[in-house]
Enzyme design. Structure first.
Site, PDB file in Angstrom:
ATOM      1  N   LYS A 263       0.864  -1.189   0.000  1.00 21.84           N
ATOM      2  CA  LYS A 263       0.000   0.000   0.000  1.00 21.84           C
ATOM      3  C   LYS A 263       0.897   1.235   0.000  1.00 21.84           C
ATOM      4  O   LYS A 263       1.683   1.450   0.925  1.00 21.84           O
ATOM      5  CB  LYS A 263      -0.906   0.007   1.232  1.00 21.84           C
ATOM      6  CG  LYS A 263      -1.691   1.323   1.409  1.00 21.84           C
ATOM      7  CD  LYS A 263      -2.599   1.312   2.645  1.00 21.84           C
ATOM      8  CE  LYS A 263      -3.236   2.678   2.880  1.00 21.84           C
ATOM      9  NZ  LYS A 263      -4.085   2.716   4.096  1.00 21.84           N
ATOM     10  N   ASP A 268      -2.584  10.261   3.400  1.00 23.90           N
ATOM     11  CA  ASP A 268      -3.987   9.883   3.577  1.00 23.90           C
ATOM     12  C   ASP A 268      -4.707  10.931   4.421  1.00 23.90           C
ATOM     13  O   ASP A 268      -4.644  10.901   5.648  1.00 23.90           O
ATOM     14  CB  ASP A 268      -4.069   8.500   4.238  1.00 23.90           C
ATOM     15  CG  ASP A 268      -5.511   8.036   4.431  1.00 23.90           C
ATOM     16  OD1 ASP A 268      -6.424   8.664   3.841  1.00 23.90           O
ATOM     17  OD2 ASP A 268      -5.719   7.048   5.170  1.00 23.90           O
ATOM     18  N   LYS A 275     -10.162  13.062   7.748  1.00 22.85           N
ATOM     19  CA  LYS A 275      -9.690  12.669   9.075  1.00 22.85           C
ATOM     20  C   LYS A 275      -9.671  13.878  10.000  1.00 22.85           C
ATOM     21  O   LYS A 275      -9.507  15.009   9.533  1.00 22.85           O
ATOM     22  CB  LYS A 275      -8.253  12.125   8.971  1.00 22.85           C
ATOM     23  CG  LYS A 275      -8.141  10.728   8.398  1.00 22.85           C
ATOM     24  CD  LYS A 275      -6.711  10.237   8.435  1.00 22.85           C
ATOM     25  CE  LYS A 275      -6.584   8.846   7.839  1.00 22.85           C
ATOM     26  NZ  LYS A 275      -7.292   7.800   8.605  1.00 22.85           N
ATOM     27  N   ASP A 286       1.523   6.424   5.462  1.00 22.94           N
ATOM     28  CA  ASP A 286       0.553   5.473   4.910  1.00 22.94           C
ATOM     29  C   ASP A 286       1.080   4.764   3.660  1.00 22.94           C
ATOM     30  O   ASP A 286       0.362   4.001   3.026  1.00 22.94           O
ATOM     31  CB  ASP A 286      -0.777   6.201   4.617  1.00 22.94           C
ATOM     32  CG  ASP A 286      -1.981   5.306   4.836  1.00 22.94           C
ATOM     33  OD1 ASP A 286      -1.830   4.249   5.475  1.00 22.94           O
ATOM     34  OD2 ASP A 286      -3.071   5.667   4.346  1.00 22.94           O
ATOM     35  N   ASP A 345     -12.173   7.183   3.480  1.00 21.35           N
ATOM     36  CA  ASP A 345     -10.969   6.964   4.290  1.00 21.35           C
ATOM     37  C   ASP A 345     -10.576   5.479   4.329  1.00 21.35           C
ATOM     38  O   ASP A 345      -9.503   5.134   4.807  1.00 21.35           O
ATOM     39  CB  ASP A 345     -11.211   7.500   5.707  1.00 21.35           C
ATOM     40  CG  ASP A 345      -9.914   7.698   6.475  1.00 21.35           C
ATOM     41  OD1 ASP A 345      -8.828   7.620   5.852  1.00 21.35           O
ATOM     42  OD2 ASP A 345      -9.987   7.942   7.694  1.00 21.35           O
ATOM     43  N   GLU A 347      -9.403   3.737   2.021  1.00 25.99           N
ATOM     44  CA  GLU A 347      -8.868   3.804   0.659  1.00 25.99           C
ATOM     45  C   GLU A 347      -7.786   2.761   0.402  1.00 25.99           C
ATOM     46  O   GLU A 347      -7.528   2.410  -0.750  1.00 25.99           O
ATOM     47  CB  GLU A 347      -8.319   5.208   0.388  1.00 25.99           C
ATOM     48  CG  GLU A 347      -6.871   5.466   0.851  1.00 25.99           C
ATOM     49  CD  GLU A 347      -6.661   5.325   2.351  1.00 25.99           C
ATOM     50  OE1 GLU A 347      -7.660   5.410   3.104  1.00 25.99           O
ATOM     51  OE2 GLU A 347      -5.510   5.111   2.781  1.00 25.99           O
ATOM     52  N   ARG A 349      -7.647  -0.447   0.967  1.00 28.41           N
ATOM     53  CA  ARG A 349      -8.179  -1.653   0.323  1.00 28.41           C
ATOM     54  C   ARG A 349      -8.541  -1.390  -1.131  1.00 28.41           C
ATOM     55  O   ARG A 349      -8.516  -2.299  -1.957  1.00 28.41           O
ATOM     56  CB  ARG A 349      -9.386  -2.173   1.125  1.00 28.41           C
ATOM     57  CG  ARG A 349     -10.518  -1.197   1.239  1.00 28.41           C
ATOM     58  CD  ARG A 349     -11.471  -1.509   2.400  1.00 28.41           C
ATOM     59  NE  ARG A 349     -10.934  -1.058   3.688  1.00 28.41           N
ATOM     60  CZ  ARG A 349     -11.550  -1.241   4.855  1.00 28.41           C
ATOM     61  NH1 ARG A 349     -12.716  -1.877   4.901  1.00 28.41           N
ATOM     62  NH2 ARG A 349     -10.999  -0.803   5.974  1.00 28.41           N
TER      63      ARG A 349
HETATM   64  N1  BES Z   1      -4.293   4.571   6.818  1.00 34.19           N
HETATM   65  C1  BES Z   1      -5.456   4.376   7.577  1.00 34.19           C
HETATM   66  C2  BES Z   1      -5.263   3.395   8.714  1.00 34.19           C
HETATM   67  C3  BES Z   1      -4.431   3.885   9.863  1.00 34.19           C
HETATM   68  C4  BES Z   1      -4.946   4.776  10.774  1.00 34.19           C
HETATM   69  C5  BES Z   1      -3.174   3.398  10.045  1.00 34.19           C
HETATM   70  C6  BES Z   1      -4.176   5.191  11.841  1.00 34.19           C
HETATM   71  C7  BES Z   1      -2.408   3.796  11.124  1.00 34.19           C
HETATM   72  C8  BES Z   1      -2.900   4.691  12.019  1.00 34.19           C
HETATM   73  C9  BES Z   1      -6.571   3.827   6.694  1.00 34.19           C
HETATM   74  O1  BES Z   1      -6.590   4.288   5.392  1.00 34.19           O
HETATM   75  C10 BES Z   1      -7.858   4.253   7.318  1.00 34.19           C
HETATM   76  O2  BES Z   1      -8.095   5.420   7.367  1.00 34.19           O
HETATM   77  N2  BES Z   1      -8.635   3.294   7.774  1.00 34.19           N
HETATM   78  C11 BES Z   1      -9.874   3.588   8.404  1.00 34.19           C
HETATM   79  C12 BES Z   1     -10.879   2.573   7.936  1.00 34.19           C
HETATM   80  C13 BES Z   1     -12.288   2.889   8.361  1.00 34.19           C
HETATM   81  C14 BES Z   1     -12.768   4.124   7.644  1.00 34.19           C
HETATM   82  C15 BES Z   1     -13.140   1.703   8.047  1.00 34.19           C
HETATM   83  C16 BES Z   1      -9.659   3.502   9.908  1.00 34.19           C
HETATM   84  O3  BES Z   1      -8.899   2.637  10.355  1.00 34.19           O
HETATM   85  O4  BES Z   1     -10.209   4.311  10.612  1.00 34.19           O
HETATM   86 ZN    ZN Z   2      -4.820   4.872   4.632  1.00 37.89          ZN
HETATM   87 MN    MN Z   3      -7.664   6.099   5.188  1.00 36.87          MN
END
Ligand code: BES
Ligand code: ZN
Ligand code: MN
Length: 492
Positions: A263, A268, A275, A286, A345, A347, A349
């Site tokens: 990834k 992000d 966010k 990210d 968010d 994204e 996947r």
């Molecule tokens: N890159 C983030 C995941 C992340 C968050 C990694 C904080 C490390 C620290 C990912 O893209 C994301 O935002 N995931 C969301 C998914 C949710 C919207 C289902 C998350 O984990 O909040």
């Molecule tokens: Zn992300």
């Molecule tokens: Mn995200």
């Protein structure tokens, strides 16, 4: 760093800025030989109680007559019971940090008296070479004054010059080289480390190694391939997405490759599902999955592993704008499956699913994706364990073992069918989020729908990829795990 092997029969004859010996506080092994050469000076220090030998305790002798080495550092290795791998790290890092602080340029490490539970001497040599090389990492790219380099340039490790020992040092150093590359890419800010920057850094590998070929797909090419999921992530950004393929050939052409998919979200923001502001800067990390892929390919090529490996980096920036994807939008992935994007968010996947479909063309022996995928994984496992998912039980076990060997550990998580309905959508084949429960599991379930045709594992490195706080910085994980896995797949 230049790292070499020497049997070191009589340690008193070794010329070096610093000689390092491990001791439990008793006069055995190398320490005994050093004591003989120094007129019982060490025995006197022990008797006086200057050193008890407890774990990572140090006794530093800046001047000592009778030895050719300029300095002697005695590092405690505990009170006789066997040592864990974590203890070994503590001892070695204590010595390395100490010598760098004292501005030593070269050193000799006497490792003979260090016995790690369940590990033979090549393991320790590999670990030692890795820690030495990792200690040279400095981030200086965006500082007006570069940090001073580590003082240590050369290290001699005690050990016979056997094939196995030489291999261990090459592997340890190659792994560390890969870790340092992954750390640098991770630490670079989002305004420098863009998708195109990742493509350019990957191309450098092809120039460096005859065994590596790199190809880069631009957005137009991705459009032609039908990568609607990946492109939905870069839609809101001024930075065009890139799909980077790094092909390493270390074995016969006909050997199916092991594919690593990273990834590479270079920043992000969350997109329209923006966010919150706190710690958002950390979303420059990210792309650490991608960084670990680039680092691992470098490591594999420099160790000349006899295995075929393909690294695929799915690089995009996730930004809100008038052109950005909106919640409720439906996109079609390269696989033909449609996705309702309920949260922009989620994204990671989306970029990964198209890259995983692309991996199919390599007829891979195995596919591992590496991603800072979910905050939920950080909640579940913290920073020590990487979340490990697989569609084949024995593959998860295999990778767990590789992580243990590399001290880059992953822990298995469920990928049960029972979780799949959380991704149901009324308007597409699936939604891109699965609700508040088991967030890292449903993210893995989403990916699994694109990996039906091969042996696949998913590493969620959201907690492991970087440290926050005063020591904020990328860790370079899981280059160690991945290198060990690929090494276990190599011929000979
Ligand atoms: N890159 C983030 C995941 C992340 C968050 C990694 C904080 C490390 C620290 C990912 O893209 C994301 O935002 N995931 C969301 C998914 C949710 C919207 C289902 C998350 O984990 O909040
Ligand atoms: Zn992300
Ligand atoms: Mn995200």
């Amino acid at each position: 760093m230049q790292i070499s092997l020497k049997p070191c029969k009589d340690p008193s004859t070794i010329a070096s800025d610093c000689l390092v010996v491990m001791s439990n506080g008793q006069l055995n092994g190398s320490l005994n030989a050093l004591n003989d050469a120094t007129d019982d000076a060490i025995a006197a220090l022990l008797k006086r109680g200057d050193f008890s030998g407890k774990l990572a305790e140090t006794l530093y002798l800046p001047i000592i007559s009778g030895l050719r080495a300029k300095r002697l550092l005695i590092v405690g290795c505990g009170d006789g019971k066997t040592l864990s791998e974590a203890d070994a790290d503590k001892i070695l890092n204590t010595a390395i940090d100490f010598m760098n602080k004292k501005d030593c340029k070269d050193c000799c490490l006497l490792l003979e008296d260090l016995h790690i539970d369940g590990r033979k001497s090549p393991w320790l040599l590999q670990r030692c070479a890795q820690l030495l090389e990792v200690s040279t990492y400095r981030y200086s790219e965006t500082l007006s004054k570069a940090k001073p380099a580590a003082s240590l340039r050369r290290a001699v490790l005690q050990g016979s010059n056997s094939e196995g020992n030489r291999r261990a040092i090459i592997d340890g150093q190659s792994t560390a080289g890969g870790i340092n590359i992954a750390r640098r890419l991770g630490d670079l800010p989002g305004n420098i480390c863009t998708p195109d920057f990742l493509a350019k850094e990957s191309r450098k590998l092809a120039r460096q190694f005859d065994t590596i070929k790199v190809s880069v797909l631009d957005e137009k090419k991705m459009q032609q391939l039908g990568m609607g999921a990946l492109l939905s992530v870069s839609a809101g950004s001024e930075q065009p997405a890139r799909l980077i393929a790094i092909e390493y050939q270390g074995s016969a052409k006909k050997q199916p490759p092991h594919v690593l998919v990273g990834k590479g979200v270079t920043f992000d923001t969350g997109g329209i599902s923006l966010k919150p502001g706190a710690k958002m800067d950390e979303m420059k990390y990210d792309m650490c999955g991608a960084a670990s892929v680039v680092g691992t390919l470098h490591a594999v090529a420099s160790a000349e592993l006899k295995v075929n490996v393909v690294g695929i980096v799915a690089a995009a920036e996730n930004m809100p704008s008038g052109r950005a994807t909106k919640p409720g939008d439906v996109v079609t992935s390269m696989s033909g499956q449609t996705i309702e994007i309920l949260n922009t968010d989620a994204e990671g996947r989306l970029v990964l699913c198209d890259a995983l479909s692309y991996a199919d063309r390599y007829k891979p022996a195995s596919v591992i994706d590496i991603a800072t995928l979910t905050g939920a994984c950080v909640v579940a496992l913290g920073k020590h364990a990487i979340g490990l998912f697989s569609n084949q039980h024995d593959f998860a076990q295999e990778l767990q073992r590789c992580g243990e060997d590399a001290r880059d550990r992953a822990w298995p998580m469920p990928l049960w069918d029972e979780y799949q309905p959380q991704l149901d959508s009324n308007f597409a084949d699936m939604a891109n989020i699965g609700g508040p429960e088991a967030g890292s599991v449903t993210a893995a379930c989403f990916l699994s729908r694109f990996c039906k045709d091969y042996r696949w594992a998913h590493l969620d490195i959201a907690g492991a990829a970087w440290n926050s706080g005063a020591n904020k910085g990328a860790t370079g994980r899981p280059v160690g795990l991945l290198f060990n896995y690929l090494q276990s797949k190599a011929d000979n």
